[in-house]
Write an enzyme that holds these catalytic residues in place. Structure first.
Site, PDB file in Angstrom:
ATOM      1  N   ASP A 197      13.476  27.946  17.831  1.00 22.13           N
ATOM      2  CA  ASP A 197      14.378  27.252  18.760  1.00 22.13           C
ATOM      3  C   ASP A 197      14.791  28.095  19.960  1.00 22.13           C
ATOM      4  OD1 ASP A 197      15.862  29.014  17.261  1.00 22.13           O
ATOM      5  OD2 ASP A 197      17.494  27.631  16.813  1.00 22.13           O
ATOM      6  N   GLU A 282      18.034  43.168  11.245  1.00 19.76           N
ATOM      7  CA  GLU A 282      17.282  44.014  12.193  1.00 19.76           C
ATOM      8  C   GLU A 282      17.405  45.488  11.829  1.00 19.76           C
ATOM      9  OE1 GLU A 282      18.759  40.228  14.089  1.00 19.76           O
ATOM     10  OE2 GLU A 282      19.669  41.846  12.924  1.00 19.76           O
TER      11      GLU A 282
END
Length: 338
Positions: A197, A282
């Site tokens: 998205d 991350e």
């Protein structure tokens, strides 16, 4: 009442036509010169119109050429493959929802312009769906289609906020597993994690392709800010411009970094985890690669340009489907794929 026979009618029409011709010849022989000139001009205008239309029809018969992409004043036709150009391996988790096909379609239209690109799409499902299978087959892209199901207790409920539980973890890991299994240290490329998205500039892919270890850049509309970004001093990352949990080892968005393929293959067991706290995915992966702050390579004009945006599509509300069912006994045709 006088009856007009077909024979009389034919004779009458012939006499009318003869009289009209005689009148026309008489008018032309006696009309002023300026009227003749005006008539000639009208004929010339008409002839030009006919010639113009003929030219336009001929133009329509010109063979169709490949679409061209323009960068400033430079004109290029982007090929699918360029020799010696590093590959980009993009890992995209996706899941079934009303907006899924629309999101994948929008993203794929961008990816079609990128040479030497391999799209790894992983569905959060027990089996691959027909919708995504057919979509990828018709996409025109180089792709790998995988599936990995997230356990139920790790999945978001319908009314849960997006940040409550980790998303796309097992799917990204499945993509990394495919890379480790199917590529070796002779492969030349870069790994990038792309959500379905987000919105991406083509320029981003040109910049990250030559990542040596780990490259970083800003992400627009992220972290409740206009953008989140590494802070660059003397061409090196020195700190982070973020508001939420700046104490994280690598406080950045998933869309804000890329990893050199050969560098990653030095640590083939590195993966994301379902058991880390929010916002640390991350940092979890990069820490397993033993990355330090001075290893990071700033891109996007020393992190002064936004080339990717963390956009989100509004969830579709189908309130009128229920109204249709009450009124007519059925909603929209479920055999039409949306």
């Amino acid at each position: 009442m006088v009856m007009i026979t077909p024979r009389f009618k034919k004779k009458y029409l012939f006499l009318c036509f003869f009289a009209f011709q005689f009148f026309l010849m008489f008018y032309i022989s006696w009309c002023p010169t300026e009227d003749l000139s005006r008539m000639e001009k009208l004929v010339l205008i008409y002839q030009k119109q006919i010639m113009t239309q003929d030219l336009e029809l001929k133009k329509l018969k010109v063979p169709v050429t490949r679409p061209k992409i323009y960068y400033g004043t430079e004109q290029k036709i982007l090929p699918k493959y360029i020799k010696d150009l590093p590959y980009i391996y993009a890992i995209t988790p996706t899941y079934t929802r009303l907006e899924q096909k629309a999101e994948l379609t929008r993203l794929s239209q961008t990816l079609l312009h990128i040479p030497n690109f391999h799209w790894i799409v992983i569905e959060d499902a027990i089996t691959k769906t027909q919708l995504v299978t057919k979509f990828l087959r018709n996409s025109g892209l180089n792709y790998t289609h995988l599936n990995a199901l997230t356990p139920k207790h790790y999945k978001l409920e319908e009314k849960d906020p997006n940040w409550l539980k980790p998303r796309g973890v097992l799917q990204r890991n499945a993509g990394l597993e495919w890379i480790v299994t199917n590529r070796n240290n002779k492969s030349n490329g870069v790994i990038y994690f792309m959500d379905d998205d987000n919105t991406y500039s083509l320029k981003l892919f040109d910049e990250i392709r030559f990542t040596e270890k780990v490259s970083v850049w800003p992400v627009g509309l992220s972290g409740g800010l206009r953008f989140e970004s590494p802070i660059v001093t003397n061409n090196e990352v020195s700190n982070w411009f973020v508001y939420w949990k700046p104490e994280r080892p690598f406080p950045m968005d998933m869309a804000g970094f890329a990893i050199n393929l050969n560098f990653f293959l030095q640590y083939p067991e590195a993966r994301f985890s379902l058991r880390v706290q929010r916002g640390y995915q991350e940092s979890t992966l990069l820490s397993q690669l033993h990355v330090k702050l001075n290893d990071l390579e700033p891109k996007a004009n020393d992190c002064k340009e936004i080339l990717v945006w963390h956009t989100r599509t509004e969830k579709t509300k189908l309130k009128n489907e229920d109204k249709l069912k009450l009124k007519y006994g059925h909603g929209s045709d479920l055999t039409i794929e949306v």
